[in-house]
Design an enzyme around this catalytic site. Structure first.
Site, short mmCIF file in Angstrom:
data_model
loop_
_atom_site.label_atom_id
_atom_site.label_comp_id
_atom_site.label_asym_id
_atom_site.label_seq_id
_atom_site.Cartn_x
_atom_site.Cartn_y
_atom_site.Cartn_z
N GLN A 133 -20.47 -6.17 -54.46
CA GLN A 133 -21.61 -5.30 -54.16
C GLN A 133 -21.11 -3.89 -53.82
O GLN A 133 -21.63 -2.88 -54.33
CB GLN A 133 -22.41 -5.86 -52.99
CG GLN A 133 -23.41 -4.88 -52.38
CD GLN A 133 -24.30 -5.52 -51.32
OE1 GLN A 133 -25.25 -6.21 -51.67
NE2 GLN A 133 -24.02 -5.30 -50.05
N GLU A 191 -22.60 -9.92 -35.50
CA GLU A 191 -21.48 -9.03 -35.13
C GLU A 191 -20.95 -8.25 -36.33
O GLU A 191 -20.45 -7.13 -36.18
CB GLU A 191 -20.33 -9.83 -34.50
CG GLU A 191 -20.33 -9.86 -33.00
CD GLU A 191 -20.39 -8.49 -32.32
OE1 GLU A 191 -19.56 -7.61 -32.65
OE2 GLU A 191 -21.26 -8.27 -31.47
N TYR A 244 -31.63 -9.90 -39.35
CA TYR A 244 -31.00 -11.07 -38.74
C TYR A 244 -29.55 -10.72 -38.40
O TYR A 244 -28.60 -11.37 -38.84
CB TYR A 244 -31.09 -12.31 -39.65
CG TYR A 244 -31.15 -13.57 -38.83
CD1 TYR A 244 -32.30 -13.89 -38.12
CD2 TYR A 244 -30.06 -14.42 -38.72
CE1 TYR A 244 -32.37 -15.02 -37.32
CE2 TYR A 244 -30.11 -15.55 -37.92
CZ TYR A 244 -31.27 -15.84 -37.23
OH TYR A 244 -31.33 -16.95 -36.44
N SER A 250 -22.21 -14.45 -41.59
CA SER A 250 -23.26 -14.26 -42.59
C SER A 250 -24.56 -14.75 -41.98
O SER A 250 -24.57 -15.74 -41.22
CB SER A 250 -22.95 -15.10 -43.83
OG SER A 250 -24.13 -15.24 -44.62
N ASP A 252 -19.16 -8.56 -49.04
CA ASP A 252 -19.80 -8.44 -50.35
C ASP A 252 -18.99 -7.42 -51.17
O ASP A 252 -19.44 -6.31 -51.43
CB ASP A 252 -21.25 -7.97 -50.18
CG ASP A 252 -22.08 -9.01 -49.45
OD1 ASP A 252 -22.39 -10.05 -50.04
OD2 ASP A 252 -22.38 -8.80 -48.26
N HIS A 257 -22.72 -7.01 -38.84
CA HIS A 257 -23.57 -5.82 -38.98
C HIS A 257 -23.26 -4.81 -37.88
O HIS A 257 -23.20 -3.61 -38.11
CB HIS A 257 -25.05 -6.20 -38.86
CG HIS A 257 -25.55 -7.11 -39.94
ND1 HIS A 257 -25.93 -8.41 -39.70
CD2 HIS A 257 -25.74 -6.90 -41.27
CE1 HIS A 257 -26.35 -8.97 -40.81
NE2 HIS A 257 -26.25 -8.08 -41.79
N GLN A 313 -33.76 -8.58 -55.07
CA GLN A 313 -32.39 -9.08 -55.26
C GLN A 313 -32.30 -10.60 -55.12
O GLN A 313 -31.21 -11.15 -55.15
CB GLN A 313 -31.41 -8.37 -54.32
CG GLN A 313 -31.56 -8.68 -52.84
CD GLN A 313 -30.67 -7.78 -51.99
OE1 GLN A 313 -30.96 -6.60 -51.80
NE2 GLN A 313 -29.60 -8.33 -51.46
O1 PAF Z 1 -25.75 -6.59 -48.21
C1 PAF Z 1 -26.98 -6.65 -47.96
O2 PAF Z 1 -27.40 -7.08 -46.88
C2 PAF Z 1 -27.98 -6.21 -49.00
O3 PAF Z 1 -27.55 -6.55 -50.27
C3 PAF Z 1 -28.33 -4.72 -48.92
C4 PAF Z 1 -27.11 -3.84 -49.22
C5 PAF Z 1 -28.86 -4.39 -47.54
C6 PAF Z 1 -29.41 -4.37 -49.95
O4 PAF Z 1 -30.58 -5.07 -49.71
#
Ligand code: PAF
Length: 286
Positions: A160, A35, A32, A192, A157, A37, A64
């Site tokens: 993360q 911009e 999905y 997001s 994130d 990404h 997750q």
């Molecule tokens: O940030 C994300 O979209 C997810 O946590 C990732 C790093 C692709 C792992 O599934």
């Protein structure tokens, strides 16, 4: 652009590239694409070079998501994602099925996970107890499958990214982790895939996340303030967005994620806010 859905085929391809000394840049995503990404994809291209290969993984990773979270309704549009990747000259989209990624899981045989035991306890980890175990597991698997020399993650994130850097150092993955800046809408809302869930009024009020960051930034520019006082100030500030419910706001060291008691410029702030069932996050340096 090749679309690879099997783990074995992706590993074969990565091995061939490596034999020719080709740089591999990986952008892990859950699809999905927006911009934000695409900015990661462009960065991967710059880092990998014109002779390098850019791989985008698209996989909504079930491990997750908590049992009460939005796994089944998480937005998906592979056709559109592929079009966007083609336009960015991505070399390979790796889009595996659950059975490929977690062999034997449906039959109860899958039993190996990667767990980071320190940085993942606070903030997102406190609100979503099994979340980071799923993230570190899938990212470790993606590194083993795609064999990248570099991997790009978004600063939105932040926790993360810190956990993945820790995992890479602790488990000796030969991967350089690059953290790319958050991309925002004109009014400050961080991009997001979950923004899609917001109705018009929630969308308007969702600027409260970025607004809170700006608000605290202004306070601590003048002089340091105790974290407890700033948390109260953010809670009060949230009254401007009555549809939002603050999940947490934390102040911490950007590298170690250690909570800060006194907050000054350079301390990092992160917060999560619910709009009905939609949970949004944001963070930034103060
Ligand atoms: O940030 C994300 O979209 C997810 O946590 C990732 C790093 C692709 C792992 O599934």
């Amino acid at each position: 652009m090749r679309i690879v859905t099997s783990v074995a085929a992706m590993q074969r391809l990565a091995r061939q590239w490596q034999q020719h000394g080709t740089r591999i840049g990986l952008v892990p995503t859950m699809g999905y694409l927006h911009e934000g990404h695409l900015s990661l994809v462009r960065r991967a291209r710059r880092r990998a070079g014109q002779t390098g290969k850019v791989v985008v993984s698209i996989y909504v990773n079930p491990t997750q998501f908590g049992p009460k979270e939005d796994l089944s309704r998480y937005p998906r549009d592979l056709k559109r994602d592929l079009k966007l990747c083609r336009a960015e000259a991505v070399d390979v989209v790796f889009a595996p099925s659950d059975a490929e990624m977690y062999p034997g899981k449906a039959e109860g045989r899958y039993s190996t996970y990667v767990v980071e035991e320190n940085l993942s306890r606070s903030m997102e980890g406190a609100s979503r107890p099994t979340h980071f175990r799923g993230v570190t597991t899938v990212v470790a698997k993606l590194f083993n499958i795609v064999q990248p020399g570099i991997a790009i993650f978004g600063a939105k994130d932040w926790q993360q990214a810190a956990i993945i850097k820790r995992m890479v150092a602790d488990l000796n993955f030969p991967v350089k982790i690059i953290v790319a800046p958050t991309v925002r809408e004109r009014d400050g809302l961080a991009l997001s895939s979950r923004n899609k869930y917001l109705d018009a009024e929630q969308r308007k009020q969702a600027t409260i996340l970025h607004g809170s960051l700006q608000y605290v930034r202004k306070i601590v520019t003048r002089k340091p303030a105790p974290a407890s006082k700033l948390k109260q100030a953010v809670k009060k500030f949230m009254a401007a967005a009555p549809l939002g419910r603050l999940d947490y706001v934390e102040f911490f060291d950007p590298e170690t994620l250690q909570p800060a008691t006194s907050v000054s410029r350079g301390t990092h702030m992160a917060l999560a806010v619910f709009f009905a069932n939609t949970r949004l996050i944001d963070n930034g340096p103060l």
